[in-house]
Design a protein around this motif. Sequence first.
Motif, PDB file in Angstrom:
ATOM      1  N   ASN A   4      -2.812  -2.287  -0.042  1.00 48.31           N
ATOM      2  CA  ASN A   4      -3.528  -2.798   1.135  1.00 48.31           C
ATOM      3  C   ASN A   4      -4.912  -2.168   1.219  1.00 48.31           C
ATOM      4  O   ASN A   4      -5.024  -1.009   1.558  1.00 48.31           O
ATOM      5  CB  ASN A   4      -2.722  -2.469   2.389  1.00 48.31           C
ATOM      6  CG  ASN A   4      -3.408  -2.949   3.658  1.00 48.31           C
ATOM      7  OD1 ASN A   4      -4.347  -3.735   3.609  1.00 48.31           O
ATOM      8  ND2 ASN A   4      -2.955  -2.462   4.793  1.00 48.31           N
ATOM      9  N   PRO A   5      -5.958  -2.902   0.927  1.00 47.91           N
ATOM     10  CA  PRO A   5      -5.935  -4.328   0.592  1.00 47.91           C
ATOM     11  C   PRO A   5      -5.884  -4.590  -0.918  1.00 47.91           C
ATOM     12  O   PRO A   5      -6.227  -3.743  -1.716  1.00 47.91           O
ATOM     13  CB  PRO A   5      -7.286  -4.805   1.125  1.00 47.91           C
ATOM     14  CG  PRO A   5      -8.185  -3.618   0.953  1.00 47.91           C
ATOM     15  CD  PRO A   5      -7.325  -2.403   1.108  1.00 47.91           C
ATOM     16  N   ASP A  49      -6.376  -0.278  -2.976  1.00 46.59           N
ATOM     17  CA  ASP A  49      -5.675   0.878  -2.410  1.00 46.59           C
ATOM     18  C   ASP A  49      -4.187   0.658  -2.637  1.00 46.59           C
ATOM     19  O   ASP A  49      -3.716  -0.478  -2.624  1.00 46.59           O
ATOM     20  CB  ASP A  49      -5.959   0.995  -0.895  1.00 46.59           C
ATOM     21  CG  ASP A  49      -5.289   2.214  -0.289  1.00 46.59           C
ATOM     22  OD1 ASP A  49      -5.052   3.192  -1.018  1.00 46.59           O
ATOM     23  OD2 ASP A  49      -5.014   2.195   0.932  1.00 46.59           O
ATOM     24  N   ARG A  75      -0.188   2.714  -1.896  1.00 50.78           N
ATOM     25  CA  ARG A  75       0.531   3.834  -1.309  1.00 50.78           C
ATOM     26  C   ARG A  75       2.018   3.692  -1.660  1.00 50.78           C
ATOM     27  O   ARG A  75       2.563   2.600  -1.545  1.00 50.78           O
ATOM     28  CB  ARG A  75       0.353   3.752   0.218  1.00 50.78           C
ATOM     29  CG  ARG A  75       0.614   5.011   0.906  1.00 50.78           C
ATOM     30  CD  ARG A  75       0.089   5.136   2.343  1.00 50.78           C
ATOM     31  NE  ARG A  75      -0.470   3.992   3.012  1.00 50.78           N
ATOM     32  CZ  ARG A  75      -1.763   3.889   3.341  1.00 50.78           C
ATOM     33  NH1 ARG A  75      -2.611   4.822   3.043  1.00 50.78           N
ATOM     34  NH2 ARG A  75      -2.190   2.832   3.973  1.00 50.78           N
TER      35      ARG A  75
HETATM   36 MG    MG Z   1      -5.559   0.994   2.595  1.00 52.15          MG
END
Ligand code: MG
Length: 233
Positions: A214-215, A227, A229
Amino acid sequence: MRKEQILTKIEKFKRCGQRFLPEPVCEEILSFYDIPTPPAQLARESGEAVELARQIGFPVVLKVISPQIIHKSDAGGVMVNLKSEEEVERAFRKILENAKSYNPKAEIEGIYVQKMAPPGREVIIGAVKDAQFGPVVMFGLGGIFVEVLKDVVFRVAPIDEEEAREMVDEIRGLPILKGVRGEKPIDFDSLSQAISNVSRLVVDFPQIEQFDANPVCVYPDRLYAVDARIILE
Ligand code: MG
Ligand code: ADP
């Protein structure tokens, strides 16, 4: 081979008691799953950041990498569109300052220097572990579409590219991806492939509690996850 390498990394972070994998590691994992990310490298000091920015090519983005900072922009830890060596130097100092005031105990592993992705349409590819269904993959448009309109679609993982394409077709914001006011449609094939690959990633690694890209910036001919995670069990 790639599976063992990823597993070794996951185990290493678990042993250190870190609940989430840093962005550079997540992006390495994404590359194993054929999901492109912008060129990037970790800098330990500001001279190195400038040198890396020169190699990568301006404009760049600088991001804080710390085991204590999961949402980097909440800590003032992301600065985008840096167009010169001076801007990189200044942003490097500013990010360290911001991170310190956000959390004085934060250990800074380094500052990630990443190529700035050109403006595109932003989507989110995510995954969570559901108590009942196991790993579930999620897709939606980024920004207000996910936060305000909750325009997201879920499927039990894994899914193939065709099923992923069906997911994309289900969101209400689909016209934005098809292109409005003369815009070209995005690369639906790469997007479906990326969603399907994320669904395989979370099935391959039950240690992953939650995944978020995201995104993801999508264009008429490609995409980049800018990005990522991964939260561990
Ligand atoms: Mg992000
Ligand atoms: P976090 O989600 O941890 O706050 P991100 O890496 O997602 O940090 O960065 C915050 C925002 O900065 C992103 O949502 C995106 O809008 C922008 N951004 C981050 N990296 C890039 C990049 N490489 N190119 C363009 N925009 C970026």
